[in-house]
Every structure is written in C-alpha cells, then in structure tokens.
Write a protein that holds these residues in place. Structure first.
Motif, PDB file in Angstrom:
ATOM      1  N   ASP A   1       0.824  -1.209   0.000  1.00  0.00           N
ATOM      2  CA  ASP A   1       0.000   0.000   0.000  1.00  0.00           C
ATOM      3  C   ASP A   1       0.854   1.253   0.000  1.00  0.00           C
ATOM      4  N   ASP A   2       2.140   1.102   0.291  1.00  0.00           N
ATOM      5  CA  ASP A   2       3.016   2.270   0.362  1.00  0.00           C
ATOM      6  C   ASP A   2       3.686   2.471  -1.001  1.00  0.00           C
TER       7      ASP A   2
ATOM      8  N   ASP B   1       6.077   4.328  -1.936  1.00  0.00           N
ATOM      9  CA  ASP B   1       7.535   4.381  -1.865  1.00  0.00           C
ATOM     10  C   ASP B   1       8.136   2.981  -1.879  1.00  0.00           C
TER      11      ASP B   1
ATOM     12  N   PHE C   1      10.617   1.338  -4.718  1.00  0.00           N
ATOM     13  CA  PHE C   1      11.895   0.715  -4.369  1.00  0.00           C
ATOM     14  C   PHE C   1      11.985  -0.674  -5.018  1.00  0.00           C
TER      15      PHE C   1
ATOM     16  N   GLY D   1       7.274  -5.086   7.552  1.00  0.00           N
ATOM     17  CA  GLY D   1       7.851  -4.478   8.759  1.00  0.00           C
ATOM     18  C   GLY D   1       7.722  -5.385   9.970  1.00  0.00           C
TER      19      GLY D   1
ATOM     20  N   LYS E   1      11.719  -5.585   6.597  1.00  0.00           N
ATOM     21  CA  LYS E   1      12.171  -4.229   6.293  1.00  0.00           C
ATOM     22  C   LYS E   1      13.048  -3.746   7.446  1.00  0.00           C
ATOM     23  N   PRO E   2      14.094  -2.965   7.219  1.00  0.00           N
ATOM     24  CA  PRO E   2      14.532  -2.530   5.889  1.00  0.00           C
ATOM     25  C   PRO E   2      15.429  -3.574   5.222  1.00  0.00           C
ATOM     26  N   VAL E   3      15.385  -3.625   3.877  1.00  0.00           N
ATOM     27  CA  VAL E   3      16.303  -4.515   3.162  1.00  0.00           C
ATOM     28  C   VAL E   3      17.216  -3.708   2.246  1.00  0.00           C
ATOM     29  N   GLU E   4      18.390  -4.276   1.978  1.00  0.00           N
ATOM     30  CA  GLU E   4      19.309  -3.681   1.016  1.00  0.00           C
ATOM     31  C   GLU E   4      18.841  -4.101  -0.381  1.00  0.00           C
ATOM     32  N   PRO E   5      19.080  -3.260  -1.418  1.00  0.00           N
ATOM     33  CA  PRO E   5      18.642  -3.612  -2.771  1.00  0.00           C
ATOM     34  C   PRO E   5      19.212  -4.955  -3.226  1.00  0.00           C
TER      35      PRO E   5
ATOM     36  N   HIS F   1       9.094  -0.864  15.029  1.00  0.00           N
ATOM     37  CA  HIS F   1       8.384  -1.225  13.804  1.00  0.00           C
ATOM     38  C   HIS F   1       8.250  -0.021  12.872  1.00  0.00           C
TER      39      HIS F   1
ATOM     40  N   LYS G   1      11.581   0.817  11.363  1.00  0.00           N
ATOM     41  CA  LYS G   1      11.993  -0.142  10.332  1.00  0.00           C
ATOM     42  C   LYS G   1      11.377   0.228   8.976  1.00  0.00           C
ATOM     43  N   ASN G   2      10.072   0.590   8.997  1.00  0.00           N
ATOM     44  CA  ASN G   2       9.409   0.974   7.755  1.00  0.00           C
ATOM     45  C   ASN G   2      10.026   2.238   7.164  1.00  0.00           C
TER      46      ASN G   2
ATOM     47  N   LEU H   1      13.010   3.377   7.705  1.00  0.00           N
ATOM     48  CA  LEU H   1      14.368   3.067   7.264  1.00  0.00           C
ATOM     49  C   LEU H   1      14.355   2.421   5.872  1.00  0.00           C
ATOM     50  N   HIS H   2      13.353   1.554   5.670  1.00  0.00           N
ATOM     51  CA  HIS H   2      13.209   0.912   4.371  1.00  0.00           C
ATOM     52  C   HIS H   2      12.991   1.967   3.288  1.00  0.00           C
TER      53      HIS H   2
ATOM     54  N   LYS I   1      16.265   3.635   2.586  1.00  0.00           N
ATOM     55  CA  LYS I   1      17.144   2.778   1.775  1.00  0.00           C
ATOM     56  C   LYS I   1      16.705   2.787   0.311  1.00  0.00           C
ATOM     57  N   GLY I   2      15.381   2.712   0.113  1.00  0.00           N
ATOM     58  CA  GLY I   2      14.845   2.765  -1.250  1.00  0.00           C
ATOM     59  C   GLY I   2      15.204   4.079  -1.911  1.00  0.00           C
TER      60      GLY I   2
ATOM     61  N   ASN J   1      10.095  10.410   3.675  1.00  0.00           N
ATOM     62  CA  ASN J   1      10.408   9.648   4.883  1.00  0.00           C
ATOM     63  C   ASN J   1      10.962  10.525   5.996  1.00  0.00           C
TER      64      ASN J   1
ATOM     65  N   ARG K   1       7.787  11.529   7.555  1.00  0.00           N
ATOM     66  CA  ARG K   1       7.241  10.438   8.387  1.00  0.00           C
ATOM     67  C   ARG K   1       8.005  10.318   9.702  1.00  0.00           C
TER      68      ARG K   1
ATOM     69  N   HIS L   1       0.747   2.171   5.766  1.00  0.00           N
ATOM     70  CA  HIS L   1       1.816   3.167   5.900  1.00  0.00           C
ATOM     71  C   HIS L   1       1.288   4.545   6.279  1.00  0.00           C
TER      72      HIS L   1
END
Lengths: 130, 510
Positions: free
Chosen positions: A10-11, A13, A17, A84, A114-118, B292, B295-296, B298-299, B302-303, B330, B333, B465
């Motif tokens: 739903d996000d 962003d 990514f 997440g 999340k978060p993950v590296e590409p 939590h 983490k979102n 941060l993702h 990173k993106g 972000n 956020r 989100h």
C-alpha cells in the motif's frame, strides 16, 4: 520473454523501491496497492513471483497470501514476504488463523524484514527465478 | 406454733414458774430448754442456741438484764423477752434499752405470751430476711463487679488487639486511649501521648478542621464516613491512612471523640508496584511499536538512497528526483512519528483559555477540506448556536478533533462500497452538566469488534503506511488529562461515531 514480478504494497515508496530493483535486474514489474487488486493482476497477468507486504489495510496482504497458498493452481507461485513485522510474529499469526479453522498454509518461500538492502532483495528474487 | 421460732430457753429461779411455762409452750409445739439461774441460762444458751429466750428479770446472782446483755453480745439476733413483776416498769424500760424484744408481766397469761412469741417470731423472720437480702445483695454486687471487670478487660483487649489505630479523646480532645495499632502508625508510644497530647497535635494542619466534624455530626445525627488522608508520624514520615472520626456521646452530651486509622502504606506500595509494572509493559510495547515504525521508515530511506545512487551512476534525472522525493517523504514520516511520540509521552499542564469550540471545529473543517474533496467526502457541521466563548484548553480540543476528523475521512477512503455518498458530520452541543459534547460521525467502512477492542492501544493501525498507530492513543490521553471522556460506536460497513465530552468553565479557573 522476461519474467514478471508482482509487487503488492500500500506504500507507493516501497513499491517504487521494489520495482526499481526488479527493473535493474532485468525483470518486468507489476504493481498492486492492495490484496484484491493483487489477485486480479495475478489472474490476468500470471506473474512468476509475488513480493508481498502482509501488513496492509483490511488485512488484505494476509488474505492474498492465504488465497495464493490454498489455491490448487496458484500454490506453486513463489511469494517473497517483505514486511515491517518480524517473521516470527507473522508465522505465529498464521498458525493461530489455522487453529481457528483456516486451511493450513506453508511458510512463504522467502521472508524479508524491512529494511532490506537492494542486493538482498535482488538475491531473493534470483533464488526464486532460476 | 411459730414457724421461725422452734427452740425456746426459759430462765427463772422459781422452778414452779419454769415448769408451768415450759408445759404450756411444749403443748404449743415448741422445743423448750430450761435454766434456774442467769449463769446456768447462759450455759444452756451456748449449748442449745435457742431462737428465743424468756428470762425472769429478778434473780439472785446474775439478773435478767445481765443475761440479756450477755446474750445480745454473743448473738445480737436472738430474741429475748423479759418477764417482769407487776409494776416493775423501770426495769422493763431499761431492758428494752439493752435490746430486749418485749416484756411481759407476771402472772403470765397464755394469750399475751402467744402474742409476744408471735411478734418475736415476726421480728426474727424480718431480721433473717434482711440478713439474707444483705448477703444476696453483696453477692450480686460482687458478681456485677466481676462481670464489669471482665467486660472492661474484654473491651480493653479488643482495642489493644485491633490492627487499626484507635485513638480516643475526652471532650477537650486530650488523648485518653492510644492503642498499639496507633503506636505502629504514628510511631509514638501510648505513654508519650496519653493525657500529654491532644489529637490535634498528631494531625497535620489540613486536618485540624476535622475536629469540628464529629461534634457537629453528633448534633445533626448524621453518619460519619471513611476518608483517605495523609498524616504525619513521629519521624515526620507521611503516612497514607483511611480515617474515620466519630464522637462519643451520652444522653446527647459529647463526652469525647474516637478516631480509627487504617494504615494504607502496604496497599499504596502494592498499587505503586502495579502501576510501575504496567508502565514497564507499556514501555515494552511502545519500544516494539517504535522499532516497527522506524523499520518501515528506514526501508523508505534505503529505497530513496538506492534510487539516488542509480540516478547518479546512470545520470538518470528521473530516478534522482524520485529517490530524493522518497527520502523527503520519509523525513516527514520520521518527524510525524517523533512528534506523536513526544505528545504521547509528554506531561502537559492544561491551559484553560477563552475559546469558541464552534470556531475550532470550523478551522479544522477548513484545514481538512482539501483532503476531503480529494477523496469525495463531504464535511458537514451541526453546531450548537448557544455556545459562545467559554474556558477550555483549545490545544486539546484542536488536536483531538483534527485526529478524529482525519480518521473519519480515512474511514470513508478505506470503504469498498463506492456507491455511498461519503459524509463526515461534526456536531457540537453544550450540555447542562458543564460539559461540551463533540460528535464525529462518518458513514465509512466501520470497525470490526476486534479493531474496536484494539482501538486505544499503541501502534495499532489499520491504515498501513498512513498511520503511526499513536493518533487515538494521544487523543485519549489528552482527553483524560482534560478530565473528559471518549467513547466510540461502530458498525462494519455502516460507519463510526466518536463522542468526546470535555468539561468547560464559564470563567477562568484558578
């Protein structure tokens, strides 16, 4: 013909990514903003892999995951959960749903928190699409 | 024959008299013993213990008066009738002085003798009854005294063994009872306070006026109530107690007061521990929720940086822009999450200011109008015109209403039934009980019982989100700090109504 990967989140962003990682690695991205839309695209476009967030409004991510894994035709479709919430919490919630009368579901093929590296995401995609 | 008198002693130096008299009396059924002189008479008296003595007054040797004196000395209750010669009235009167019961003249007539014995019998009977009464009375007094002592002991022990502190005073408030329970609470020994201090010396200034209460209450006849108070012990330690005061009255006169103290230290300690444990659990939940949220975010970062890296490497302006936008979103956020956390954790003193609740509602509608139009949601207000300027904390009203209105718009957005004409209605109403009632009514998606149950827990969000999961928690905290209430009613598919009630003042509170 390139392999198709559906991103359900739903996000916007998060979708952007994942879509970028998919394109950079030579696959074709598809996008859905919730579980219902995701199922429509699966039926129409027959993707080879689904990257799915399980924490979305109206629990539609969890529902989509369970629909895929309990459908005779779809259950071989690999799913990468990208979420997440911790893997442990997700598996516990699935176990609870099964105990409350739901059909048993296998674990997702890959679970990424999340978060993950590409490159982490790219490795996971490649592991499912030989 | 007389029932009381059974044995009669006759003393006379004239044997013929003795014989006649004894014969008569024996015929009447009495047991008779005789003596022919005063000395012999006393000897027989000692041996036989008669109930009645008939003695001649004139005898050689010891005369009747002497016999009377001796008998009265050893046995005051014995009846003695003196037999006198004709016209010997002086001796008879003297005999009466020494305790003779009666006298009869010679020659003795049977009828007079019978009357004299009858009267002696009655006197003896009365004396014996009297003696019996006296003995019984003494016994009863002794029994009553014993019972009283036992009861008093019982009460004393009762007061001593009470775990509650019991302090009693006289009507001038001097302490007269100070039980071990009171010693434990106050830290004074009974010796240190009894008749040395007044109860007012042991109570803090704030409780001095309590003294008037029992007296007043005694006069008005109303019941005393327990109240929680803090008192000060000997070592200046503050001790929470439950306290009960009442007056001791007798026939409507106040004799004194009695205080009962229950030590609440242990209870308070357990309560504090419980609050502490709950706070730790809440902190744990909060930390997990914050982690939590982070983490979102941060993702997202990173993106964003991945896209920026690609944009730079490939000189791709579009990826650069998209990546940078993502980073900026972000950042927003992050700051939203931090601000929510701050307003959740911050203790904020209420600031009552003059404000117009209807105007605040209008401001929020203006602010939300753009978003609502975007999602095809109509904002409707239904404002109580009787509401003008009142005193409330406008910041609380503003934040709570904007949270709930934004939630209501989201509830319409998340609804799947696109045939609906979405509407969010905001009502205000001034209630007669000093509260303003705000209602935020939407006809959006509604909530399942499960969602309603989790509604006010931290980091629970159905918005994906779009939510931090803190909004309602912050709203409820603000309302509680404003001494208000928030309630919710919802039906899945039909919509949700939130009702806030906040107290207001008409003039600036102190």
């Amino acid at each position: 013909m390139g392999k198709k990967i559906l991103v359900v989140d739903d996000d916007p962003d998060v979708r952007l990514f994942s879509v970028t990682v998919i394109e950079e690695n030579g696959y074709i991205p598809l996008e859905a903003a919730d579980g219902e839309q995701g199922m429509q695209i699966i039926k129409k476009e027959h993707p080879d892999l689904v990257i799915l967030d399980v924490l979305m409004p109206k629990e539609s991510g969890v529902r989509l995951f369970r629909e895929i894994k309990t459908d005779a035709k779809l259950k071989k479709l690999p799913v990468i959960v990208l979420s997440g919430i911790a893997k442990r919490s997700f598996l516990r919630s699935q176990k609870a749903l099964t105990e409350f009368g739901g059909a048993p579901v296998p674990e997702p093929e890959v679970y990424l928190e999340k978060p993950v590296e590409p490159n982490e995401l790219a490795d996971a995609i490649r592991s499912q699409l030989p | 024959m007389n029932e009381i008198i059974r044995k009669i002693l006759i003393i006379d130096d004239e044997e013929a008299n003795v014989r006649v008299l004894s014969l008569t009396l024996r015929c009447d059924g009495y047991k008779v013993v005789c003596a022919l002189s005063g000395e012999e008479g006393l000897e027989v008296f000692r041996k036989e213990s008669p109930d009645l003595v008939l003695t001649d007054i004139k005898m050689p040797g010891m005369d009747g008066i002497e016999v009377l004196k001796h008998i009265k000395k050893v046995s005051p209750d014995t009846e003695v009738i003196i037999i006198t010669g004709h016209g010997d009235i002086d001796n008879a009167i003297e005999a009466l002085k020494f305790g003779a019961s009666d006298f009869i003249n010679k020659p003795i007539r049977d009828k007079i003798l019978a009357v004299a014995i009858q009267r002696a019998g009655e006197r003896l009977s009365i004396k014996r009854q009297l003696a019996e009464y006296t003995v019984t009375l003494e016994q009863k007094v002794q029994q009553a005294t014993e019972e009283l002592r036992r009861q008093s002991n019982f009460l004393t022990r009762l007061i001593r063994s009470s775990n509650d502190g019991i302090v009693a005073t006289d009507k001038d408030l001097n302490i007269v009872i100070f039980n071990p329970g009171a010693e434990r609470i106050f830290g004074y020994t009974a010796e240190e306070v009894i008749r040395k201090q007044k109860i007012t010396d042991l109570l803090p200034d704030s409780l001095k006026n309590i003294m008037a209460i029992p007296i007043r209450r005694a006069q008005s006849g109303t019941e005393a109530l327990w109240q929680e108070q803090t008192i000060c012990g000997k070592d200046q330690q503050c001790i929470p107690v439950r306290l009960y005061v009442t007056s001791l009255t007798e026939k409507e006169h106040v004799m004194g007061t009695v205080f009962f103290f229950q030590d609440l230290r242990e209870i308070k300690r357990l309560e504090d521990e419980l609050v502490h444990a709950e706070r730790l659990a809440a902190i744990g939940q909060t930390v997990a929720g914050v982690a939590h949220g982070i983490k979102n975010i941060l993702h997202g970062f990173k993106g964003g940086s991945y896209l920026v890296d690609l944009g730079i490497a490939k000189n791709d302006q579009e990826k650069l822009t998209k990546g940078w936008d993502m980073i900026q979103r972000n950042i927003v956020r992050t700051s939203e999450l931090v601000l929510d956390l701050l307003s959740y954790s911050k203790e904020r003193a209420l600031e009552f200011e003059p404000c117009e609740p209807n105007r605040i509602v209008q401001e929020i509608c203006d602010m939300m109008q753009h978003l609502a139009e975007q999602y095809h949601v109509e904002l409707v207000t239904d404002l109580d015109p009787s509401m003008n300027e009142i005193y409330m904390d406008p910041a609380v009203v503003h934040q709570c209403l904007s949270n709930l209105v934004s939630n209501a718009v989201d509830a319409c957005l998340f609804d799947h039934d696109t045939s609906k004409h979405y509407q969010v209605r905001i009502r205000t109403q001034r209630c007669s009980d000093g509260y303003i009632r705000f209602e935020i009514i939407d006809n959006g998606t509604g909530m399942s019982p499960e969602v309603r149950r989790k509604l006010f827990t931290s980091f629970f969000s159905t918005k994906g989100h779009r939510g931090t999961g803190l909004g309602l928690l912050v709203t409820r905290k603000l309302i509680q700090e404003h001494n208000g209430t928030i309630t919710v009613a919802s039906e899945q598919g039909k919509g949700t109504t939130f009702v806030i009630r906040l107290p207001y003042a008409v003039s600036k509170p102190e």
